[in-house]
Scaffold this active site. Structure first.
Site, mmCIF file in Angstrom:
data_model
loop_
_atom_site.group_PDB
_atom_site.id
_atom_site.type_symbol
_atom_site.label_atom_id
_atom_site.label_comp_id
_atom_site.label_asym_id
_atom_site.label_seq_id
_atom_site.Cartn_x
_atom_site.Cartn_y
_atom_site.Cartn_z
ATOM 1 N N ASN A 298 0.813 -1.226 0.000
ATOM 2 C CA ASN A 298 0.000 0.000 0.000
ATOM 3 C C ASN A 298 0.849 1.281 0.000
ATOM 4 O O ASN A 298 0.336 2.365 0.266
ATOM 5 C CB ASN A 298 -0.956 0.008 1.197
ATOM 6 C CG ASN A 298 -2.304 0.600 0.838
ATOM 7 O OD1 ASN A 298 -2.718 0.576 -0.328
ATOM 8 N ND2 ASN A 298 -2.993 1.147 1.839
ATOM 9 N N ARG A 299 2.127 1.131 -0.292
ATOM 10 C CA ARG A 299 3.031 2.268 -0.517
ATOM 11 C C ARG A 299 3.714 2.142 -1.886
ATOM 12 O O ARG A 299 4.549 2.954 -2.229
ATOM 13 C CB ARG A 299 4.137 2.317 0.560
ATOM 14 C CG ARG A 299 3.647 2.348 2.006
ATOM 15 C CD ARG A 299 2.986 3.670 2.339
ATOM 16 N NE ARG A 299 2.521 3.732 3.730
ATOM 17 C CZ ARG A 299 1.372 3.203 4.167
ATOM 18 N NH1 ARG A 299 0.549 2.567 3.343
ATOM 19 N NH2 ARG A 299 1.024 3.320 5.436
ATOM 20 N N TYR B 280 0.548 8.702 0.604
ATOM 21 C CA TYR B 280 1.338 7.598 0.062
ATOM 22 C C TYR B 280 0.591 6.950 -1.099
ATOM 23 O O TYR B 280 -0.588 7.210 -1.320
ATOM 24 C CB TYR B 280 1.663 6.576 1.155
ATOM 25 C CG TYR B 280 0.552 6.325 2.140
ATOM 26 C CD1 TYR B 280 0.502 7.031 3.349
ATOM 27 C CD2 TYR B 280 -0.453 5.399 1.872
ATOM 28 C CE1 TYR B 280 -0.522 6.814 4.257
ATOM 29 C CE2 TYR B 280 -1.474 5.179 2.771
ATOM 30 C CZ TYR B 280 -1.508 5.887 3.969
ATOM 31 O OH TYR B 280 -2.530 5.676 4.849
ATOM 32 N N SER B 281 1.328 6.108 -1.839
ATOM 33 C CA SER B 281 0.805 5.583 -3.099
ATOM 34 C C SER B 281 0.101 4.257 -2.887
ATOM 35 O O SER B 281 0.706 3.187 -2.934
ATOM 36 C CB SER B 281 1.954 5.426 -4.096
ATOM 37 O OG SER B 281 2.618 6.659 -4.229
ATOM 38 N N THR B 282 -1.215 4.340 -2.689
ATOM 39 C CA THR B 282 -2.011 3.178 -2.308
ATOM 40 C C THR B 282 -2.386 2.307 -3.502
ATOM 41 O O THR B 282 -2.367 2.762 -4.656
ATOM 42 C CB THR B 282 -3.320 3.648 -1.637
ATOM 43 O OG1 THR B 282 -4.028 4.477 -2.577
ATOM 44 C CG2 THR B 282 -3.045 4.446 -0.384
ATOM 45 N N ALA B 283 -2.783 1.089 -3.193
ATOM 46 C CA ALA B 283 -3.282 0.174 -4.222
ATOM 47 C C ALA B 283 -4.545 0.753 -4.870
ATOM 48 O O ALA B 283 -4.719 0.714 -6.094
ATOM 49 C CB ALA B 283 -3.570 -1.198 -3.600
ATOM 50 N N ARG B 284 -5.421 1.308 -4.062
ATOM 51 C CA ARG B 284 -6.692 1.844 -4.589
ATOM 52 C C ARG B 284 -6.489 3.055 -5.480
ATOM 53 O O ARG B 284 -7.376 3.428 -6.249
ATOM 54 C CB ARG B 284 -7.622 2.192 -3.412
ATOM 55 C CG ARG B 284 -7.052 3.216 -2.447
ATOM 56 C CD ARG B 284 -7.928 3.421 -1.222
ATOM 57 N NE ARG B 284 -7.305 4.289 -0.220
ATOM 58 C CZ ARG B 284 -6.569 3.875 0.791
ATOM 59 N NH1 ARG B 284 -6.341 2.588 0.968
ATOM 60 N NH2 ARG B 284 -6.059 4.739 1.662
ATOM 61 N N GLU C 263 -11.423 1.333 6.542
ATOM 62 C CA GLU C 263 -10.561 0.924 7.658
ATOM 63 C C GLU C 263 -11.468 0.665 8.854
ATOM 64 O O GLU C 263 -12.170 1.572 9.289
ATOM 65 C CB GLU C 263 -9.623 2.093 7.945
ATOM 66 C CG GLU C 263 -8.550 1.868 8.954
ATOM 67 C CD GLU C 263 -7.420 0.997 8.430
ATOM 68 O OE1 GLU C 263 -7.343 -0.153 8.895
ATOM 69 O OE2 GLU C 263 -6.638 1.447 7.575
HETATM 70 C C1 LIG Z 1 -3.265 -0.035 9.389
HETATM 71 C C2 LIG Z 1 -3.208 0.184 7.911
HETATM 72 O O1 LIG Z 1 -2.752 -0.667 7.189
HETATM 73 N N1 LIG Z 1 -3.700 1.335 7.420
HETATM 74 C C3 LIG Z 1 -3.659 1.671 6.015
HETATM 75 C C4 LIG Z 1 -4.393 2.943 5.781
HETATM 76 C C5 LIG Z 1 -4.716 3.165 4.330
HETATM 77 O O2 LIG Z 1 -5.198 2.234 3.683
HETATM 78 O O3 LIG Z 1 -4.496 4.290 3.861
HETATM 79 C C6 LIG Z 1 -2.222 1.790 5.538
HETATM 80 O O4 LIG Z 1 -1.362 2.268 6.291
HETATM 81 O O5 LIG Z 1 -1.942 1.417 4.404
HETATM 82 ZN ZN LIG Z 2 -4.032 -2.233 6.093
#
Ligand SMILES: CC(=O)N[C@@H](CC(=O)O)C(=O)O
Ligand SMILES: [Zn+2]
Length: 313
Positions: free
Chosen positions: A72-73, A166-170, A180
């Site tokens: 997720n980054r 940050y650069s998330t999957a979504r 969450e």
């Molecule tokens: C605890 C956790 O994994 N929270 C997510 C929050 C998000 O999806 O933006 C993360 O840090 O990626």
């Molecule tokens: Zn998570």
């Protein structure tokens, strides 16, 4: 869009994905996605193609957050365009694969909506995570979900901080939505958390169905908590933690923290107080996954966003 009307035309949302297992030890999303892959009746809606998907199968298998690096980054432009030569971390290769399947990120071919299901060890309750204050489709969807859930509640965390985002999957989707729900320990399933997540998804998909049917959603306002700062634990010269979250703050996600309020407690019982300026609303307090990210909690500020009316283009 006419200049006399505040109603915004948005492309219909035909392609929707539900991501689970972006973190392999967050079991509500993993379990819901597995369930819906076996039988998708519950997530089917007229005029919507909804695809449940396990994003990090190797982490799910190990019941760990990730294998090489946090997925997720991983959805940065550099990672997504890196030559895939087998030397890359597993999650970077996986991010490229996901970007090909659901993206490409930022392109007209990208999926319309991606819900990414997460659990937190923090006492946050139900939280929707947004990456943009200008996505009026998402704001309207959140308003719909909140109305449908009442008297239960679902708060909104907005992360569009230039440095902390940050650069998330979504983020591959046109309309990215993080979900969450906590508190739930890593590697554990709790029925109340599981059912809350399931109910939010139900309302979200109902909204998309109505939107695609041409329903117009009038202007509304959405209270959000905007990410303003990342607060680390006090640490010694070796980087070891010197204090814990103070008992007055533990489990008090979303509650105001004022200058002078207790924040940390050292191992010999001394109180460390919040010294910043003005009221903040801490969240992700004592999240297990954030120790390695040097983060004791996320500081937020409250504000209210205005959502334009939206209707299908
Ligand atoms: C605890 C956790 O994994 N929270 C997510 C929050 C998000 O999806 O933006 C993360 O840090 O990626
Ligand atoms: Zn998570």
């Amino acid at each position: 869009m006419s200049s006399f009307s505040s109603c915004q035309s948005v492309r219909e949302a035909r392609r929707v994905a539900i991501f689970g297992g972006t973190h392999g030890n967050e079991l509500s999303g993993v379990t819901l996605v597995h369930l819906w892959m076996k039988n998708g009746t519950e997530i089917q809606r007229r005029g919507v193609e909804t695809r449940p998907f396990i994003t990090n199968p190797r982490a799910v298998e190990k019941c760990s957050r990730y294998v090489d690096t946090d997925l997720n980054r991983a959805f940065t432009p550099e990672n997504l365009s890196a030559p895939a030569d087998g030397q890359l971390p597993y999650e970077v290769l996986r991010a490229q694969e996901i970007n090909r399947m659901f993206g490409p990120k930022g392109s007209p071919d990208a999926y319309d909506v991606i819900f990414d299901l997460h659990n937190t060890t923090s006492n946050m309750g139900c939280t929707l995570i947004l990456e943009s204050s200008k996505d009026h489709f998402n704001l309207q969807m959140i308003n719909y979900i909140q109305k449908a859930l009442a008297p239960a509640s679902c708060l909104v965390l907005l992360n569009e901080h230039p440095l902390l985002k940050y650069s998330t999957a979504r983020s591959v989707a046109k309309h990215p939505v993080g979900l969450e729900v906590g508190p739930q320990p890593q590697g554990v399933l709790r029925s109340n958390i599981f059912e809350s997540m399931r109910e939010i998804l139900k309302h979200a998909l109902d909204f998309i169905e109505l939107f695609n049917e041409g329903v117009e959603f009038p202007p509304c306002s959405v209270p959000v908590f905007r990410v303003s700062e990342r607060v680390d634990y006090p640490r010694d010269a070796n980087g070891n933690i010197m204090a814990m979250v103070h008992p007055n703050l533990q489990d008090c996600d979303w509650e105001p923290l004022n200058p002078g309020d207790p924040m940390f407690q050292t191992f010999d019982g001394k109180t460390i107080r919040y010294q910043g300026s003005g009221t903040i609303y801490p969240t992700f307090i004592n999240e297990a996954a954030y120790y390695e990210k040097q983060q004791a909690f996320v500081a937020t500020r409250r504000e209210t966003l205005s959502a334009n009316a939206v209707r299908k283009a």
